[in-house]
Every structure is written in C-alpha cells, then in structure tokens.
Design a protein around this motif. Sequence first.
Motif, short mmCIF file in Angstrom:
data_model
loop_
_atom_site.label_atom_id
_atom_site.label_comp_id
_atom_site.label_asym_id
_atom_site.label_seq_id
_atom_site.Cartn_x
_atom_site.Cartn_y
_atom_site.Cartn_z
N GLU A 44 149.47 36.92 81.81
CA GLU A 44 149.14 38.19 81.17
C GLU A 44 148.53 37.92 79.81
O GLU A 44 148.90 36.97 79.12
N TYR A 45 147.59 38.76 79.42
CA TYR A 45 146.88 38.58 78.16
C TYR A 45 147.41 39.58 77.13
O TYR A 45 147.85 40.68 77.49
N PRO A 46 147.36 39.22 75.83
CA PRO A 46 147.93 40.08 74.79
C PRO A 46 146.99 41.20 74.35
O PRO A 46 147.04 41.65 73.21
N PHE A 47 146.12 41.65 75.26
CA PHE A 47 145.22 42.75 74.95
C PHE A 47 144.85 43.45 76.26
O PHE A 47 145.15 42.96 77.36
N ALA A 48 144.21 44.59 76.13
CA ALA A 48 143.79 45.39 77.28
C ALA A 48 142.37 45.89 77.04
O ALA A 48 141.80 45.69 75.96
N TRP A 49 141.81 46.56 78.05
CA TRP A 49 140.49 47.17 77.91
C TRP A 49 140.64 48.69 77.93
O TRP A 49 141.29 49.25 78.83
N LEU A 50 140.04 49.33 76.94
CA LEU A 50 139.86 50.78 76.98
C LEU A 50 138.46 51.03 77.53
O LEU A 50 137.46 50.64 76.91
N GLY A 51 138.39 51.63 78.70
CA GLY A 51 137.10 51.86 79.34
C GLY A 51 136.73 53.33 79.34
O GLY A 51 137.59 54.20 79.53
N VAL A 52 135.46 53.63 79.11
CA VAL A 52 134.97 55.00 79.15
C VAL A 52 133.73 55.08 80.02
O VAL A 52 132.93 54.14 80.10
#
Length: 407
Positions: free
Chosen positions: A195-203
């Motif tokens: 698991e990575y310590p960030f995510a993607w906010l997608g629009v």
Amino acid sequence: MLRAGQTIRLEALTVTRTQVGIIGAGPAGLLLSYLLHSEGIEAVVLETRSREYVERRVRAGVCEHPTTQLLREIGVGARMDAEGLPHHGLSLRFDGEDHRIALTELTGKAITVYGQQEIVKDLIAAHEAKGWPVEFEVSGVQPHGLDTEHPWIAYRDEDGATRRLDCDVIAGCDGFHGVSRPAIPAGEVRFFDREYPFAWLGVLARTPPSHEELIYTHHERGFALHSMRSPEITRLYLQVPHDEKIEGWSDDRIWSELSLRLETSNQDFSLREGPILDKGITPMRSFVAEPMSYGRLFLAGDAAHIVPPTGAKGMNLAVADVRMLSRALVELLRHKRSELAESYSDICLRRVWRAEHFSWYMTSMLHVDPGADEFGRRLQLSQLRYTASSRAAATSLAENYVGLPFA
C-alpha cells in the motif's frame, strides 16, 4: 448430467448447464465470454450490478497497442477507431518544463485513449446482438466444487429466484473485492501486497483537454496528471494523502490545485476549467495473488492483481489474462488438453510482475513520498532528468507504456 445450454427446474431451484461460468461483467469477463463464444465454447456471465451501472462506471482510459490490435482483430474495435484518441507521445513535466517521450518514434507503436466503460458498452452490445447470455443484478453469487471437474455457481437472479449454474470451469473476473478469490481455501494462494502512503483524487470535467497529450507531473506539492476521455471531456488527477476525504475538496479548490501543479515556468500552458461531472478518491496499492488458479477456478484481471494506475496497466493486464485464458480453455474443453490451462498462471504472472514493476517505477518517480527526506527527493529528480535526456531510458519507458507483445 445436463448438456451445455440446458436448463431444468428442480422444485424451487432452476439449474442451468454451461461450459464456462464467468463471474463479473467488466472488461475481463465480457471479453473472455466473447472470445470463448467465438470459438464455439458456451459461457454465461453473471454480474451483481445493473447494466446501467457497469456501462457508466468511470475507470481506465489508456489502451495499449496490443489491446487495440486485439479488439480490432475480433471485430469490436470499430467505435474505438472512430471515437478513440490515438496518442504518439506523452509529457513528463517537472521543474516547470515539459519533456516529451515520443512513444511512436521510439517504439513504432501508439496508445489509444478510449474509456474502459466504452469497451464494456461495445462488448455488451455485441453479446446482445449475438444472443450470448449476460445476467445483470444477480445476488448471493458463490462458487462451489472448485477442486472437482464439475464446479457450480449458486446465485439468485434479478427476480430473487434461486439459481444454480453447472459448469466445467469458473472464471473469476469480479475484481479485487469479488467473491471468486476468497472462495479459494486458505493457504492455497500467496498474496503479495504493498500500500502507498497517498491516493489519487480523480475528476471528470466537461471541458476540452488543455493539451493534446497526457501530462505526468512531478511537483513539490504532489503528483498531477492531465488526461482526457474525448475532445470534450477531460480526466484529471491529484495526489492526496491516503486518508483524504472527498468532502474537503470543493470544485474551486480542485481547479486551483491542478492549475498550481500543472503550471509551466514559461507560462505556455493554460488549464481549461469546466463543470466537474464526477470526482472521487482512489487508494494506491500493488497486489498479486499467486497462483492465479485453483482447481477449475481461474482468476483474471483485478481479481488476481492490482497495479497503481500511474502505469496505465490495469485494464490492459485483464485483457492479456483473458486472451491467454480463452486459449487455455479452448484447449481444455474442446481438445481435452490441459497443458495450457495448467500453465495459465505462470504465463500470465510473467507479464503481471513486469507491469507491477513498471507501475511501481512510474509511481515512485513521480509522486511525493511524505516520508522521504531530501536525499530521496534528489534521487527522484535525478531519475526524471535521466529518463528525459537519455534515449535508452526514454525507450524503456515508452516500450513498457505502449505495451509489450502478448505471450
């Protein structure tokens, strides 16, 4: 025993016989069904969601060169060729400047931007035209008898009636959170997870793209990606903390942050804004289940592996899986030869691990690791500068991005 395609009623239970029971009507399940039916192998696809839902859910948009070739070869690529957007390069943006990776010049191949949901629509329409069965809005799906030669799937149809689908083989194409992989007995499959310590906010925004190609941006505030779905629809992403909540991101805040991260030092780029049609946060993880089969159950796509979306590999891996699986099942069910089915997992995993590495490479090079020190940040910039300036490094990236040949 029932013959394939035969149905009987046993009191309150309806039993149907087919050769391959497919769980999941995403691109993996639908493409597998299409390939099998084209070879004269009967299959039934079971999907818990509605047709409207699976045709509208926004997912991947980059089709590798081998994926587009396959869709054309089997006769479902006409709309992709008419409406898809061929791309011959992409930009790595860092230090406020663009560095173009000339995909076609370096490899002789291109990628096509065409939404996963559009491929799903094309495959559903093809099934409908040919009368091949896809059952939507089923519930209680559970595979049984996986270690026998005659597995079966219990479920309830859209009217709530109890059904049983008898098969020779079950294909688990129901995604990371589906029922197929958990049906394998504990200890029979190893899991490799990161698991990575960030995510993607997608629009998804109703506005023409601001650039003719994809832009992968490394910025001190975090990664950003400029992409598109059509000449009128833009797809954009921002790196956010892994525990971020979408409620904290107003449309104004999203556009402001995108503009900041995507700006160039010479001001030759202007971000086009428009109404945001959809937004959400996606966690970043790498995952592999090994092997990808147990008895007469074969996993494909996200049911078997997850990659960070930075490398644009998820849907394309699913396509590679089911291409190989369809060939293995034709050998097994028509010719009674099991060698390819027994090798299915080993063959697919070679490509899976290559894609896992490439996706990790792109992710680690472009994202800001909140736990990294200045030494790590300098290493990132060094890798970006080398990739942008070395033809050999750029060719390696391009070769992986456009897609390696199928096994």
